[in-house]
Design a protein around this motif. Structure first.
Motif, PDB file in Angstrom:
ATOM      1  N   LEU A   1     106.955   6.333  84.545  1.00  0.00           N
ATOM      2  CA  LEU A   1     108.322   6.318  84.023  1.00  0.00           C
ATOM      3  C   LEU A   1     108.629   5.023  83.283  1.00  0.00           C
ATOM      4  N   VAL A   2     108.453   3.908  83.991  1.00  0.00           N
ATOM      5  CA  VAL A   2     108.852   2.600  83.494  1.00  0.00           C
ATOM      6  C   VAL A   2     107.896   2.101  82.411  1.00  0.00           C
ATOM      7  N   GLY A   3     106.587   2.193  82.697  1.00  0.00           N
ATOM      8  CA  GLY A   3     105.579   1.754  81.741  1.00  0.00           C
ATOM      9  C   GLY A   3     105.679   2.556  80.453  1.00  0.00           C
ATOM     10  N   GLY A   4     105.913   3.871  80.579  1.00  0.00           N
ATOM     11  CA  GLY A   4     106.040   4.725  79.405  1.00  0.00           C
ATOM     12  C   GLY A   4     107.173   4.245  78.514  1.00  0.00           C
ATOM     13  N   LEU A   5     108.310   3.965  79.141  1.00  0.00           N
ATOM     14  CA  LEU A   5     109.473   3.498  78.375  1.00  0.00           C
ATOM     15  C   LEU A   5     109.182   2.166  77.682  1.00  0.00           C
ATOM     16  N   ILE A   6     108.481   1.270  78.387  1.00  0.00           N
ATOM     17  CA  ILE A   6     108.218  -0.045  77.785  1.00  0.00           C
ATOM     18  C   ILE A   6     107.237   0.076  76.627  1.00  0.00           C
ATOM     19  N   VAL A   7     106.231   0.951  76.763  1.00  0.00           N
ATOM     20  CA  VAL A   7     105.288   1.136  75.659  1.00  0.00           C
ATOM     21  C   VAL A   7     106.019   1.681  74.434  1.00  0.00           C
ATOM     22  N   ILE A   8     106.931   2.634  74.657  1.00  0.00           N
ATOM     23  CA  ILE A   8     107.742   3.150  73.552  1.00  0.00           C
ATOM     24  C   ILE A   8     108.483   1.993  72.890  1.00  0.00           C
ATOM     25  N   GLN A   9     109.084   1.157  73.730  1.00  0.00           N
ATOM     26  CA  GLN A   9     109.840   0.017  73.242  1.00  0.00           C
ATOM     27  C   GLN A   9     108.966  -0.933  72.409  1.00  0.00           C
ATOM     28  N   LEU A  10     107.752  -1.218  72.937  1.00  0.00           N
ATOM     29  CA  LEU A  10     106.871  -2.189  72.287  1.00  0.00           C
ATOM     30  C   LEU A  10     106.393  -1.708  70.926  1.00  0.00           C
TER      31      LEU A  10
END
Lengths: 295, 292
Positions: A274-283
């Motif tokens: 959940l969290v890692g996915g969102l951060i990768v999208i962000q990056l």
């Protein structure tokens, strides 16, 4: 070109401390989480049996975990929308006002320095069902009975509200930054046209700062999944029943109350996706690739 | 009164008048701001007041004001409930994290911006992707590693896992990239070594950002709760956030001692609050680097 030094070994030496800490305390334990998820812990943590994907299957079939997942989403939605809306309103006011701006700004970002633990401790007291001063005030003003210790809906509202109080400061910092970078000519034009505040905010400013709003939407969602752990721990311990047991609290209980390390590792992986996915999208989606505080 | 004095006064009066006129025109904005900030900050004010009240005053809804207990609650919390110790531990933890984080991030950013080396893109990405691994994702193995190393219940466990910082590296990288090319070129022509370049050129040129990063890291470290709760067992090693949560069991004669808890809360929130107020400029500037 700024690359004025060329000795490879010197560069590696400078990177060494960051790389060592990253490997030892970030990548290595994260990889171990994936391995641990394949084991079941028995005899109060003394033994481990390889169970393949059983832990994942168990979570998929656990009504308790389903509820925890669902309530995490509800909680995150309330906290993200609530704190961003309040912060946007407050930032807009601070941005528009000409006298006393810096005083308002510092007051508006004070909550950035508070911990979730502190805000939760304060609200436990002020909203205490029988002696809380705010409880008394709200009960008299609205004529309803407050008891979030036994009422699930009230408990969810109280823990989300407490987390919103804490998150506003972080959002104000970024929104003020975004608003200040709007060219002055746009303000002048808008003022001359005599548009009302609400229209001005929704039609002119919000579209202009939409990249920052998107960034904050992702970061707030990430934060809402794991940072408010102290709010739950201090205020409700996941209760009443398990009504406020969001994913991070569920994980903590599995690991450190029930000593089910394998299952807890599996829950960590769910959070990671959940969290890692969102951060990768962000990056990769925006070039504004910095995230505050996380690691 | 000299002419200069009179001139000064006159100028002051015009400035005040101008402000008064502006404030009058903006009264709607001001009233909304004051109301919103009041709602957001009233809990803090109530806590400050109630931390000085006695056991009976604090339970009286109608009594809102400075209590008659003075600083007694603070004295008790510091002396009998271990807060002096908790505060010291938190201070050491937050300072070490801040110094360590900013220090090693500067070295990494120096390498990434001013060196040409093999696997640069890969290593940069490797640091960047640590952002996807917050503590909850690795908490179980991290706890086991600390137990295996014999580091649980020590300052090592509180500080080491927090030292790497992709955020600081990224922000410093962005800042270093904005340093003028001619300055970098001069350093190259004069044969200035990388560490000298860092100490005499980069650090003086990035003071505000370094202070900002330091403040962010200090506040972050000071406010940690979940990890100390898990990895610290003895109360002599514990930090103030967890100590505060434990204080909530404080009772006397069957009553929760709310005055003590509120005094503990104030003690736990003051250091980061003061730092934020003092360093609000560099903090805001550091965050705003992101916006560009």
């Amino acid at each position: 070109m700024s690359e004025i030094y060329t000795e490879d070994w010197k560069a590696y030496l400078l990177l060494l401390p960051t790389l060592v800490v990253s490997v030892a305390f970030l990548y290595y334990p994260a990889l171990k989480t994936f391995r641990l998820a394949l084991y079941q812990t028995v005899a109060a943590g003394a033994n481990r049996i390889y169970v393949g994907l059983d832990n994942f299957v168990w979570l998929l079939n656990s009504p308790n975990y389903h509820y925890s997942f669902f309530i995490s989403l509800v909680f995150a939605a309330i906290v993200v929308i609530g704190s961003m809306a309040i912060a946007l309103y407050l930032s807009y006011l601070i941005y528009r006002v000409a006298v006393g701006t810096s005083g308002y700004l510092v007051s508006g970002i004070l909550s950035y320095s508070f911990s979730f633990t502190i805000v939760a401790t304060i609200m436990v007291f002020l909203l205490e069902p029988s002696v809380g001063i705010l409880t008394n005030l709200i009960e008299q003003a609205l004529g309803l009975e407050i008891n979030w210790v036994t009422n699930s809906t009230q408990a969810i509202i109280v823990v989300s509200g407490t987390s919103i109080l804490k998150m506003v400061g972080y959002n104000v910092i970024f929104l003020i930054g975004a608003l200040s970078s709007i060219p002055e000519t746009i303000n002048e034009t808008a003022k001359l046209d005599g548009i009302g505040h609400f229209k001005l905010l929704s039609r002119v400013y919000v579209p202009l700062i939409s990249p920052t709003l998107a960034f904050l939407l992702i970061m707030n969602t990430v934060y809402a999944f794991f940072l408010p752990f102290p709010v739950i721990d201090v205020m409700t311990s996941g209760g009443p029943g398990n009504s406020t047991s969001i994913l991070i609290y569920h994980l903590y209980e599995t690991a450190f109350s029930q000593s089910q390390m394998g299952l807890a590792a599996t829950e960590s992986i769910v959070l990671f996706v959940l969290v890692g996915g969102l951060i990768v999208i962000q990056l990769f989606w925006s070039d504004r690739a910095a995230h505050f505080g996380g690691t | 009164m000299s002419v200069a004095d009179r001139f000064e006064r006159g100028r002051l009066r015009t400035t005040l008048k101008r402000y008064a006129r502006l404030a009058r025109r903006e009264w709607k904005l001001h009233s909304q701001l004051i109301l919103t900030l009041f709602v957001l900050l009233v809990p803090l004010v109530l806590v400050l007041l109630m931390s000085t009240q006695t056991k009976t005053e604090i339970l009286d809804f109608t009594y809102i004001g400075v209590g008659s207990d003075g600083l007694e609650n603070y004295r008790i919390v510091l002396q009998k409930y271990g807060f002096l110790n908790y505060l010291t531990n938190s201070f050491v933890m937050a300072s070490l994290i801040a110094v360590g984080k900013v220090g090693i991030s500067m070295l990494a950013a120096l390498a990434i911006v001013f060196f040409d080396f093999r696997f640069k893109r890969f290593l940069f990405l490797f640091i960047l992707l640590t952002l996807t691994l917050p503590v909850p994702v690795r908490i179980v193995p991290l706890f086991e590693i600390m137990v295996d190393m014999g580091w649980n219940d020590t300052m090592y466990a509180l500080v080491l896992p927090y030292l790497a910082s992709a955020t600081s590296v990224l922000l410093l990288r962005q800042h270093f990239l904005s340093i003028s090319e001619s300055l970098v070129e001069t350093a190259r022509l004069n044969g200035v070594g990388p560490l000298k370049f860092l100490v005499y050129v980069l650090i003086p040129m990035s003071k505000s950002m370094i202070i900002g990063l330091f403040v962010i890291a200090f506040i972050w470290g000071w406010n940690q709760y979940l990890w100390p709760l898990v990895v610290i067992q003895s109360s002599s090693q514990q930090v103030v956030q967890v100590g505060l949560a434990e204080l909530q069991g404080a009772t006397g004669g069957g009553q929760t001692l709310w005055g003590l808890i509120m005094a503990g809360t104030v003690l736990a929130l003051l250091p980061p609050l003061i730092i934020l107020i003092l360093a609000n400029r560099p903090l805001l500037e550091t965050f705003n680097v992101q916006m560009k």
